[in-house]
Design a protein around this motif. Sequence first.
Motif, short mmCIF file in Angstrom:
data_model
loop_
_atom_site.label_atom_id
_atom_site.label_comp_id
_atom_site.label_asym_id
_atom_site.label_seq_id
_atom_site.Cartn_x
_atom_site.Cartn_y
_atom_site.Cartn_z
N LEU A 80 0.80 -1.22 0.00
CA LEU A 80 0.00 0.00 0.00
C LEU A 80 0.84 1.27 0.00
CD1 LEU A 80 -2.54 -0.99 2.80
CD2 LEU A 80 -3.03 -0.86 0.34
N ASP A 81 0.23 2.36 -0.51
CA ASP A 81 0.85 3.69 -0.43
C ASP A 81 0.09 4.57 0.56
OD1 ASP A 81 2.76 3.62 -2.91
OD2 ASP A 81 0.85 2.78 -3.57
N THR A 82 -1.22 4.38 0.62
CA THR A 82 -2.08 5.32 1.34
C THR A 82 -3.14 4.60 2.15
OG1 THR A 82 -1.77 6.95 -0.42
CG2 THR A 82 -3.67 7.27 1.00
N LEU A 83 -3.49 5.18 3.27
CA LEU A 83 -4.60 4.67 4.09
C LEU A 83 -5.64 5.78 4.23
CD1 LEU A 83 -4.15 2.84 7.49
CD2 LEU A 83 -5.60 4.85 7.32
N LYS A 84 -6.88 5.46 3.95
CA LYS A 84 -7.95 6.46 4.08
C LYS A 84 -8.80 6.17 5.30
CE LYS A 84 -9.73 8.25 0.37
NZ LYS A 84 -10.46 8.46 -0.92
N ILE A 85 -8.81 7.11 6.23
CA ILE A 85 -9.59 6.93 7.46
C ILE A 85 -11.06 7.13 7.13
CG2 ILE A 85 -9.97 7.69 9.83
CD1 ILE A 85 -7.18 8.86 9.85
N ASP A 86 -11.90 6.19 7.54
CA ASP A 86 -13.32 6.27 7.21
C ASP A 86 -13.96 7.51 7.83
OD1 ASP A 86 -15.56 4.80 5.89
OD2 ASP A 86 -16.42 5.11 7.89
N ARG A 87 -14.93 8.03 7.10
CA ARG A 87 -15.66 9.22 7.51
C ARG A 87 -16.31 9.10 8.89
NH1 ARG A 87 -19.68 9.39 3.40
NH2 ARG A 87 -21.36 8.77 4.76
N SER A 88 -16.68 7.88 9.26
CA SER A 88 -17.37 7.69 10.55
C SER A 88 -16.48 8.09 11.73
CB SER A 88 -17.82 6.23 10.69
OG SER A 88 -16.73 5.36 10.56
N PHE A 89 -15.16 8.07 11.57
CA PHE A 89 -14.27 8.50 12.65
C PHE A 89 -14.05 10.01 12.64
CE2 PHE A 89 -13.05 4.12 11.75
CZ PHE A 89 -13.20 3.57 13.01
N ILE A 90 -14.38 10.63 11.52
CA ILE A 90 -14.12 12.06 11.38
C ILE A 90 -15.32 12.89 11.83
CG2 ILE A 90 -13.44 13.89 9.73
CD1 ILE A 90 -11.34 11.60 10.13
N HIS A 104 4.89 3.62 7.03
CA HIS A 104 5.27 4.44 5.87
C HIS A 104 4.13 4.64 4.89
CE1 HIS A 104 9.26 4.19 7.44
NE2 HIS A 104 9.19 2.87 7.44
N LEU A 105 2.93 4.79 5.41
CA LEU A 105 1.77 5.08 4.56
C LEU A 105 1.37 6.52 4.73
CD1 LEU A 105 -0.46 1.97 5.43
CD2 LEU A 105 1.11 2.25 3.49
N LYS A 106 0.90 7.13 3.64
CA LYS A 106 0.28 8.45 3.72
C LYS A 106 -1.15 8.28 4.23
CE LYS A 106 2.99 11.46 1.07
NZ LYS A 106 4.01 11.69 2.08
N VAL A 107 -1.64 9.30 4.94
CA VAL A 107 -2.98 9.20 5.50
C VAL A 107 -3.90 10.25 4.90
CG1 VAL A 107 -4.34 9.21 7.62
CG2 VAL A 107 -1.95 8.48 7.68
N VAL A 108 -5.05 9.80 4.42
CA VAL A 108 -6.11 10.71 3.95
C VAL A 108 -7.28 10.59 4.91
CG1 VAL A 108 -7.73 11.25 2.07
CG2 VAL A 108 -5.48 10.32 1.53
N ALA A 109 -7.84 11.72 5.35
CA ALA A 109 -9.07 11.69 6.14
C ALA A 109 -10.24 11.96 5.22
CB ALA A 109 -9.01 12.71 7.26
N GLU A 110 -11.24 11.08 5.25
CA GLU A 110 -12.44 11.23 4.42
C GLU A 110 -13.51 12.01 5.17
OE1 GLU A 110 -13.88 7.17 4.00
OE2 GLU A 110 -13.15 7.15 1.96
N GLY A 111 -14.37 12.67 4.44
CA GLY A 111 -15.56 13.27 5.05
C GLY A 111 -15.29 14.46 5.93
N VAL A 112 -14.27 15.27 5.59
CA VAL A 112 -13.97 16.47 6.37
C VAL A 112 -14.96 17.58 5.98
CG1 VAL A 112 -12.22 18.22 6.86
CG2 VAL A 112 -11.55 15.83 6.56
N GLU A 113 -15.74 18.00 6.95
CA GLU A 113 -16.79 18.99 6.67
C GLU A 113 -16.59 20.32 7.36
OE1 GLU A 113 -20.55 17.11 7.48
OE2 GLU A 113 -20.33 15.67 5.84
#
Length: 296
Positions: free
Chosen positions: A205-215, A239-248
């Motif tokens: 993997l390169d990236t991990l996307k945190i689910d919107r439910s945690f945001i 060594h993964l990049k992190v994307v947060a989903e569902g940032v409002e």
Amino acid sequence: HADLALYQSKGSGRNVVHFFNPHLKQKASFELQLEEDLRQALQQDNCLMLFYQPIIDLRSGALSKLEALVRWHHPLHGLLTPERFIAIAEANGFIDQLDDWVLRRACHDLNSLEHMGYPGLKIAVNCSALNLANDQLPGRIEQHLQATRCPAQCLELEVTESALLSNINRAIGLLERIRALGVCLSIDDFGTGYSSLAYLRRLPLDTLKIDRSFIQDLANSNQDREIVHAIIAMAHALHLKVVAEGVETGEQLAFLQDRGCDQVQGYLFSKPLPLEEIVSRFPPHIRPLERVGMRL
Ligand code: C2E
Ligand code: MG
Ligand code: MG
Ligand code: MG
């Protein structure tokens, strides 16, 4: 029950008695029609569309990726979101065609974006769980990349945890072949499935996307803040990049930035839109982060 009718099946030659519920029949024929319509939309290539949602880099403030999210403009039912029709394609054995359509269109759009002055902008495409058991997937991706002459590093494939669990060894093999093409891989909706650390470490993997439910409850939930902080630390350790989903909200953004999250995606910046609208709202070289009033 008044709505339960009995009938005998005649064609079979046997006297089999079925319970028959007219409401179920109505529902079934609605779904059948939808299935038929979807097959047709794919064949004629006229009613499916890709919408795009920006993913913003928190270090540079710039647009980093666009996530491709499929939409179906149904002649009678209007614009349908994937929740309404992905399952139909999955259940009836043509999700490979649908995801292939998406990949082809995404590569085509990548090519257009490069010509419009967005060099290096990536497109992330979602991949159904079922396709991770499809041996032809790496070859098809390679074909689409070659046909459009897009650099493989500009394409990212998003897979969900549940997709990986059904046959982890097979999925790893397939993902390694895709990764070998130069395509980036991300794990989507992280935290909603059951991935163990052992799996995460084995996946290319390169990236991990945190689910919107945690945001969504970051502002009120100390527990969610701790969880998100821990996921970011764990991802970075791998060594993964992190994307947060569902940032409002700006508050969520500030927290994520403070905790070293790499990228964000959500309605705060934009909902998913047709490519032309994304291009007019986010011209090359603007920094979306500045636009929402954040400093780097
Ligand atoms: P996903 O990959 O986790 O995509 C993110 C979903 O969250 C999208 O829903 C997006 O519109 C929504 N979203 C983004 N930001 C926000 C926000 O700030 N607030 C809220 N409330 N929602 C936000 P969408 O487009 O309905 O897609 C749903 C799911 O359908 C996707 O979840 C993905 O798993 C699947 N999907 C979408 N396109 C495709 C495709 O081409 N192929 C396959 N196999 N699945 C797809
Ligand atoms: Mg996704
Ligand atoms: Mg997601
Ligand atoms: Mg999600």
